[in-house]
Every structure is written in C-alpha cells, then in structure tokens.
Design a protein around this motif. Structure first.
Motif, PDB file in Angstrom:
ATOM      1  N   SER A 138       0.708  -1.097   0.128  1.00 16.59           N
ATOM      2  CA  SER A 138       0.150   0.158   0.151  1.00 16.59           C
ATOM      3  C   SER A 138       1.032   1.344   0.110  1.00 16.59           C
ATOM      4  O   SER A 138       0.977   1.976   0.782  1.00 16.59           O
ATOM      5  CB  SER A 138      -0.641   0.043   1.375  1.00 16.59           C
ATOM      6  OG  SER A 138      -1.734  -1.427   1.041  1.00 16.59           O
ATOM      7  N   TRP A 169      -2.989   4.087  -1.323  1.00 12.28           N
ATOM      8  CA  TRP A 169      -3.500   3.682  -2.077  1.00 12.28           C
ATOM      9  C   TRP A 169      -3.145   1.657  -2.014  1.00 12.28           C
ATOM     10  O   TRP A 169      -1.532   1.213  -2.233  1.00 12.28           O
ATOM     11  CB  TRP A 169      -2.643   3.221  -3.847  1.00 12.28           C
ATOM     12  CG  TRP A 169      -3.015   4.994  -3.970  1.00 12.28           C
ATOM     13  CD1 TRP A 169      -1.867   6.129  -3.882  1.00 12.28           C
ATOM     14  CD2 TRP A 169      -3.824   5.223  -4.742  1.00 12.28           C
ATOM     15  NE1 TRP A 169      -2.771   6.806  -4.560  1.00 12.28           N
ATOM     16  CE2 TRP A 169      -3.864   7.119  -5.302  1.00 12.28           C
ATOM     17  CE3 TRP A 169      -5.018   5.119  -5.289  1.00 12.28           C
ATOM     18  CZ2 TRP A 169      -5.157   7.774  -6.172  1.00 12.28           C
ATOM     19  CZ3 TRP A 169      -6.292   5.839  -6.173  1.00 12.28           C
ATOM     20  CH2 TRP A 169      -5.565   7.235  -6.245  1.00 12.28           C
ATOM     21  N   SER A 198      -3.002  -2.007  -3.003  1.00 14.31           N
ATOM     22  CA  SER A 198      -2.823  -2.525  -4.040  1.00 14.31           C
ATOM     23  C   SER A 198      -2.932  -3.899  -3.814  1.00 14.31           C
ATOM     24  O   SER A 198      -2.777  -4.414  -2.973  1.00 14.31           O
ATOM     25  CB  SER A 198      -1.577  -2.257  -4.346  1.00 14.31           C
ATOM     26  OG  SER A 198      -0.634  -3.234  -3.853  1.00 14.31           O
ATOM     27  N   GLN A 199      -3.645  -4.140  -5.052  1.00 10.58           N
ATOM     28  CA  GLN A 199      -4.158  -5.696  -5.875  1.00 10.58           C
ATOM     29  C   GLN A 199      -3.954  -6.294  -7.112  1.00 10.58           C
ATOM     30  O   GLN A 199      -3.999  -5.790  -7.778  1.00 10.58           O
ATOM     31  CB  GLN A 199      -5.559  -5.934  -5.017  1.00 10.58           C
ATOM     32  CG  GLN A 199      -6.158  -7.749  -5.646  1.00 10.58           C
ATOM     33  CD  GLN A 199      -7.617  -7.500  -5.846  1.00 10.58           C
ATOM     34  OE1 GLN A 199      -8.542  -7.106  -5.937  1.00 10.58           O
ATOM     35  NE2 GLN A 199      -8.320  -8.328  -5.101  1.00 10.58           N
ATOM     36  N   LYS A 200      -3.109  -7.657  -7.028  1.00 11.00           N
ATOM     37  CA  LYS A 200      -2.870  -7.605  -8.229  1.00 11.00           C
ATOM     38  C   LYS A 200      -3.142  -8.712  -8.837  1.00 11.00           C
ATOM     39  O   LYS A 200      -4.593  -9.498  -7.719  1.00 11.00           O
ATOM     40  CB  LYS A 200      -1.500  -8.789  -8.378  1.00 11.00           C
ATOM     41  CG  LYS A 200      -0.739  -9.213  -9.836  1.00 11.00           C
ATOM     42  CD  LYS A 200       0.457  -9.481  -9.799  1.00 11.00           C
ATOM     43  CE  LYS A 200       0.827 -10.049 -10.889  1.00 11.00           C
ATOM     44  NZ  LYS A 200       2.282  -9.591 -11.398  1.00 11.00           N
ATOM     45  N   TYR A 254      -2.702  -4.385 -11.856  1.00 11.12           N
ATOM     46  CA  TYR A 254      -3.440  -3.563 -10.790  1.00 11.12           C
ATOM     47  C   TYR A 254      -4.681  -3.091 -10.294  1.00 11.12           C
ATOM     48  O   TYR A 254      -4.924  -2.275 -11.331  1.00 11.12           O
ATOM     49  CB  TYR A 254      -2.464  -3.291 -10.030  1.00 11.12           C
ATOM     50  CG  TYR A 254      -0.679  -3.709  -9.402  1.00 11.12           C
ATOM     51  CD1 TYR A 254      -0.498  -4.632  -8.499  1.00 11.12           C
ATOM     52  CD2 TYR A 254      -0.183  -4.252 -11.261  1.00 11.12           C
ATOM     53  CE1 TYR A 254      -0.062  -5.768  -8.691  1.00 11.12           C
ATOM     54  CE2 TYR A 254       0.957  -5.184 -10.322  1.00 11.12           C
ATOM     55  CZ  TYR A 254       1.252  -5.800  -8.953  1.00 11.12           C
ATOM     56  OH  TYR A 254       2.600  -6.330  -9.066  1.00 11.12           O
ATOM     57  N   ARG A 255      -4.930  -3.636  -9.517  1.00  9.99           N
ATOM     58  CA  ARG A 255      -5.879  -2.471  -8.863  1.00  9.99           C
ATOM     59  C   ARG A 255      -5.856  -1.151  -7.535  1.00  9.99           C
ATOM     60  O   ARG A 255      -5.385  -2.600  -6.984  1.00  9.99           O
ATOM     61  CB  ARG A 255      -7.138  -3.292  -8.212  1.00  9.99           C
ATOM     62  CG  ARG A 255      -8.834  -2.283  -8.046  1.00  9.99           C
ATOM     63  CD  ARG A 255     -10.010  -2.971  -7.531  1.00  9.99           C
ATOM     64  NE  ARG A 255      -9.692  -3.890  -6.615  1.00  9.99           N
ATOM     65  CZ  ARG A 255     -10.677  -4.350  -5.165  1.00  9.99           C
ATOM     66  NH1 ARG A 255     -11.930  -3.961  -5.999  1.00  9.99           N
ATOM     67  NH2 ARG A 255     -10.474  -4.984  -4.472  1.00  9.99           N
ATOM     68  N   PHE A 256      -5.753   0.136  -7.549  1.00 10.08           N
ATOM     69  CA  PHE A 256      -5.645   0.422  -6.600  1.00 10.08           C
ATOM     70  C   PHE A 256      -6.361   1.355  -6.284  1.00 10.08           C
ATOM     71  O   PHE A 256      -7.769   1.729  -6.866  1.00 10.08           O
ATOM     72  CB  PHE A 256      -4.264   1.700  -6.936  1.00 10.08           C
ATOM     73  CG  PHE A 256      -3.459   0.703  -7.382  1.00 10.08           C
ATOM     74  CD1 PHE A 256      -2.429   0.964  -7.029  1.00 10.08           C
ATOM     75  CD2 PHE A 256      -3.027   1.004  -8.903  1.00 10.08           C
ATOM     76  CE1 PHE A 256      -0.785   0.249  -7.433  1.00 10.08           C
ATOM     77  CE2 PHE A 256      -1.994   0.209  -9.113  1.00 10.08           C
ATOM     78  CZ  PHE A 256      -0.969  -0.073  -8.386  1.00 10.08           C
ATOM     79  N   PHE A 280       1.659   2.075 -11.165  1.00  8.57           N
ATOM     80  CA  PHE A 280       2.052   1.778 -10.073  1.00  8.57           C
ATOM     81  C   PHE A 280       1.615   3.943 -10.683  1.00  8.57           C
ATOM     82  O   PHE A 280       1.195   4.889  -9.690  1.00  8.57           O
ATOM     83  CB  PHE A 280       2.486   1.780  -8.550  1.00  8.57           C
ATOM     84  CG  PHE A 280       1.778   3.221  -7.746  1.00  8.57           C
ATOM     85  CD1 PHE A 280       0.949   2.973  -7.203  1.00  8.57           C
ATOM     86  CD2 PHE A 280       3.202   4.235  -6.850  1.00  8.57           C
ATOM     87  CE1 PHE A 280       0.234   3.578  -5.662  1.00  8.57           C
ATOM     88  CE2 PHE A 280       2.435   4.953  -6.012  1.00  8.57           C
ATOM     89  CZ  PHE A 280       1.333   4.858  -5.704  1.00  8.57           C
TER      90      PHE A 280
END
Length: 162
Positions: A104, A112, A114-116, A122-124, A146
């Motif tokens: 994060s 933010w 984060s998720q792979k 990625y999703r932030f 990012f």
C-alpha cells in the motif's frame, strides 16, 4: 486491355459495399469490458463529482476516453488496454482478509491499497479517505502499474478529504 466479364463487373460494387459494411461494424464493437458505475450518495457523490471535474484530459500521454454512457463517477484513459478510475466504490472486502497487508504505497498523504489482478494488471484503492477511489491499471496500460494512481494523487487529495 481486356474488359472484365459482365458477372464480375455486376458483383464488384455489391461485394465492395458488403466488405465496407463488415469492416465498419467490426470496428464499432469494443474489446473493453463494460465498466460498472458506482452509485454513491450524499457527501460521497459530491466529492466524486468534484474529483471528476478536476481529472486530467491526458494521463501519462494517454487521452481521456470515458466509457459510455458518461458518468461523473467513472473516467478512463487510453484505448485497449485502458486505465479506469471509479469514484464512490464500496470498501473492498479484501481489506478485511489476508490481502489487507498487501503493498500500500503512500504518495503525498494518499495511501493506495494495491491488488494484483489475474490478468497481470493492478487495482489500486484509496484508504483513509471520505470516499473510496479505485484505479484499475491492466497489464500493458502503463510502464509501471502504479504510475497512473500516483499521477492522479494530487486530484484525489484536493477533492476527497482524508
């Protein structure tokens, strides 16, 4: 020079028109999946509308191309793949589980989470703000996954209170 046989001449124009129509229809279809539009209310909706007005028309060299129908809660940049921002999303359930400790990064007091994603992107999602803002960056949409979230941080910080 010899003229083409009559059947070939008669079919040339209809075949050309058919090919043109097929090519145009094919170009209208979108490879991008539909974007789910959040439905925030109250103060969150107001914060998201203010953020929408402050978002850039270009992000890291990619022009803004919002999905249709337009919404003040969704913005997108680039073509395919495209970076998508959604404001007013629900708190991710993953923040309650094993992914709560995922990387994060914090930029200028905006954190933010984060998720792979399974596609390599990625999703932030912002944390500790009055509204959750999600930025999805598919694989290949940015040199560093990012970078889009970091570039959007000043607009988020200025419009979504912490």
């Amino acid at each position: 020079m010899t003229a083409l046989p009559a059947p070939v001449r008669w079919l040339a124009v209809p075949v050309a028109l058919t090919c043109t129509v097929v090519a145009l229809v094919g170009s209208w279809s979108s490879a991008d999946p539909a974007v789910e539009v959040p439905q925030p209310s109250g103060r969150v909706a107001g914060y998201c509308k203010a953020l929408a007005a402050a978002l850039p028309q270009e992000l890291l060299g990619h022009p803004r191309r919002d999905p249709s129908p337009a919404s003040p809660y969704v913005a997108a940049w680039g073509g395919s793949p495209r970076t998508v921002l959604r404001c007013g999303v629900d708190r991710p359930e993953e923040l309650n589980g094993e992914h709560a400790e995922d990387w994060s990064p914090t930029v200028d007091d905006v954190t933010w989470w984060s998720q792979k994603l399974s596609d390599g992107g990625y999703r932030f999602v912002t944390t500790m703000r009055a509204a959750y803002v999600e930025v999805t960056v598919p694989a290949g949409a940015a040199q560093n996954a990012f970078d889009p979230a970091a570039a959007l941080t000043p607009a988020v910080k200025a419009n979504i209170p912490g």
